[in-house]
Every structure is written in structure tokens, then in C-alpha cells.
Design an enzyme around this catalytic site. Sequence first.
Site, PDB file in Angstrom:
ATOM      1  CG  HIS A 126      -2.091  -1.013   1.053  1.00  0.00           C
ATOM      2  ND1 HIS A 126      -2.575  -1.451  -0.156  1.00  0.00           N
ATOM      3  CD2 HIS A 126      -2.836  -1.667   2.011  1.00  0.00           C
ATOM      4  CE1 HIS A 126      -3.551  -2.321   0.041  1.00  0.00           C
ATOM      5  NE2 HIS A 126      -3.725  -2.471   1.338  1.00  0.00           N
ATOM      6  CG  HIS A 199      -7.849  -0.164   2.439  1.00  0.00           C
ATOM      7  ND1 HIS A 199      -8.403  -0.858   3.485  1.00  0.00           N
ATOM      8  CD2 HIS A 199      -6.912  -0.976   1.907  1.00  0.00           C
ATOM      9  CE1 HIS A 199      -7.796  -2.031   3.595  1.00  0.00           C
ATOM     10  NE2 HIS A 199      -6.886  -2.126   2.646  1.00  0.00           N
ATOM     11  CD  GLU A 330      -8.067  -3.411  -0.534  1.00  0.00           C
ATOM     12  OE1 GLU A 330      -6.886  -3.147  -0.782  1.00  0.00           O
ATOM     13  OE2 GLU A 330      -8.401  -4.299   0.266  1.00  0.00           O
TER      14      GLU A 330
HETATM   15  C1  FUC Z   1      -5.832  -5.333   2.338  1.00  0.00           C
HETATM   16  C2  FUC Z   1      -5.035  -6.582   2.326  1.00  0.00           C
HETATM   17  C3  FUC Z   1      -3.878  -6.636   3.206  1.00  0.00           C
HETATM   18  C4  FUC Z   1      -3.894  -5.827   4.452  1.00  0.00           C
HETATM   19  C5  FUC Z   1      -4.692  -4.548   4.325  1.00  0.00           C
HETATM   20  C6  FUC Z   1      -5.033  -3.916   5.616  1.00  0.00           C
HETATM   21  O1  FUC Z   1      -5.563  -4.493   1.274  1.00  0.00           O
HETATM   22  O2  FUC Z   1      -4.655  -7.002   1.043  1.00  0.00           O
HETATM   23  O3  FUC Z   1      -3.556  -7.981   3.504  1.00  0.00           O
HETATM   24  O4  FUC Z   1      -4.310  -6.572   5.530  1.00  0.00           O
HETATM   25  O5  FUC Z   1      -5.814  -4.637   3.556  1.00  0.00           O
END
Ligand code: FUC
Length: 365
Positions: A126, A199, A330
Site C-alpha cells: 500500500h 480502502h 479495492e
Molecule cells: C488489504 C489486504 C492486506 C492488508 C490490508 C489492511 O488491502 O490485502 O492484507 O491486511 O488490507
Amino acid sequence: MRPLSHVLVTIVLVAMTAEAAPPVRHEFGRLPDGRPVGATRLENAHGMSVTILDRGGVVQALHVPDADGRTADVVLGFDDLDAYRRAHPYVGATIGRFANRIAGARFVLEGRPWVLPPNEGAHQLHGGPEGFDQRVFEAVPSSGEEAPSVELRLTSPDGDQGFPGALELRVTFRLLADALRIDYEATSDAATLVNPTHHAYFNLAGEGDVREHELWIDAEAFTPVDAELIPTGEVRPVEGTAFDFRQPRRVGDRLGAHELRATRGYDHNYVLRGEGLRAVARLRDPESGRRLVVETDRPGLQLFTANGFDGRLLGKGGRAYGRHAGLCLETQVWPDAPNQPGFPSAVLRPGETFRSTTIFRFPSD
Ligand code: FUC
């Protein structure tokens, strides 16, 4: 005296725009150095509202009515800035430059190797240790012609988190009549990688967990991962696996499947069908009837079901976020694309403009 025609035009214009209230800015909190962090609240005439923080491009709250007009906050989040500044799993954040993992925190671009600071074992996740989720963006709110919006601007300097090129990023959040639309736009002065995502952890009930939510994903295949969640390079059909959401299925139906043991739930990238802006996923909470349709122009979608949540994360109103308290959808280029020859490209070159759109739609009919 104004001419009558002018007055009439003004009245008509006011009547037309009366529906969408202008964005409201307020101070959400202060950083340790005293700098204020602003928030923008957008509201529409259909009972929806969204609050977006300048820090991290976080969607802090998203209120959506159900068929009976009962409104719930359908995203996980925190009440204050300090909570966002503490370590947390990217709750509600804008992710960049590169969403998901880059194996070994390295890649080769135009023949030149680049080494990034890792932040998940040997890998980068990320966007690195100080990804865009921790940046303070410049916010430009607008009443818009049809929908209120806020544009978040960020300059990511050359070498930021190890990435080449100075990147100019603009993320526009727009509240449509039944949707939150996110538009990303980026340019760079050198070849680089760009793969932003959002996210949000959705929970259409606004409480409890998402095990009973029904999910449909328009994907025939997914990208399997190794023990460190790095894609093996394989593109595997979902048929006959716990990953198959081609027909709507309850999220909780197969959470105990052996394929999900290592990840303790879903944490996988789906290979989306089709191209261009299209509906790629649908989520429905049978209890409230609230629905979410995800539309995107991206080739991939990470389904993450908050597998590590254990109730210690205290969210809005002091609510303890337990296992599967929400789920992320996502939209992205496939994980580790820069190191996987068969995967779609995330390269942005100087002179080009990266543009991408994701819409989180909450149909009311
Ligand atoms: C998602 C997952 C990851 C991670 C994150 C907080 O994008 O792909 O494993 O835990 O979230």
C-alpha cells in the site's frame, strides 16, 4: 433595480441547485505540530452524506438510507484524528502510489532497478511506510454543477517511498444522487508506477459483521498467492473454489474453506471481466436491504474481509470492530504487477495523464 429577467433567472437557478447543499468544511483535528486537518462534508437531497478527511483522503463516514429511509453509516472509521494517526489497517484511506504488494519491495522499470522501503516483511504494501494514507492533501471543495465534490491534491516528490518521478495526484470525491464517485488523475515527470485505490471497509448494516451480506463479483478467475500474499503469477478459475462469487453468495458461506485457512478469510485479487467503466461487484445486506454496486475501469478487485480484526480496534462511537466487521472492495491493478510479466501494467510515463474512476453506488430502487 435588477431587471425582472435577471431576478427570474436567479430564482430558477436557486431552485435548480437547492437540492445539493454546498460542501461544508470543518476542522477535524490537529497534528502534533499544530497544523489543522480539515474535513469536507458533502450531502445530497436523497439523504446521503459523506465526510472526507484531508489527511489520508479518508472517507470517515458515509451515510446511506435504506428503502424505508433509515440511514446508516456504512463505512468503518474513527471519531478523531489521533485514532487515524495510530497504526490501523488503512481504514477508509486513499492508497498510493501502489495499492497492494510489490514483492521484495523492488522492481525494474525501463531496464533500471528500483529498491523501495519495505513495510510488510520484505515486501512493500500500500505505497510504503509513509503511503498516501498518511499524507495531508490540499482540499478544493466545489458545489459543482450537478453534484458537490472535493478535490484532494497531493505532490509526491521524486523518490517518495522509493518511487521514481515527481507525481502530481488529484483525487476527486463527488456525491452523486445515489453514489460516491472517486476520480483519480495523475501525472509524473519520469516513468513511475501508479495504482491508487480506496480502502473503505463497508458494512451495509452499519453494525455487527458482514457474514450475512450477499456478494457478487464479476470474475471468472483470481490470482492465487503464496504464504506472504505475493501472487504466484497464476490466473486460476474460481469455478469449484471458495472464491466463486459469480452467483451472489453469502460472504460467510465459505469463510471456513481450506483455501482461506492461511489468510483466515478473503484477501485476494479478482480478475475482473470486461473493460472500461462497468459494474464489477454487488453487495447486499438482506436485513436492511441496502445495496452497493461497485463500478470501475480497473482490471482487478481485492476482496478483503477484515480477517485480523479482533475487537481491539475501537471505531466510531466506541464500537469494537471484530472479525469481518466490514469488507474492502479495492479496485486496482493486480498485485505485484510490476514484477509479473503477464499482469496488466501500472506504468505512468511523463507526458501521459493517468485517469481512473471507481463508483460506489447505493441504488435506491
Ligand atoms: C488489504 C489486504 C492486506 C492488508 C490490508 C489492511 O488491502 O490485502 O492484507 O491486511 O488490507
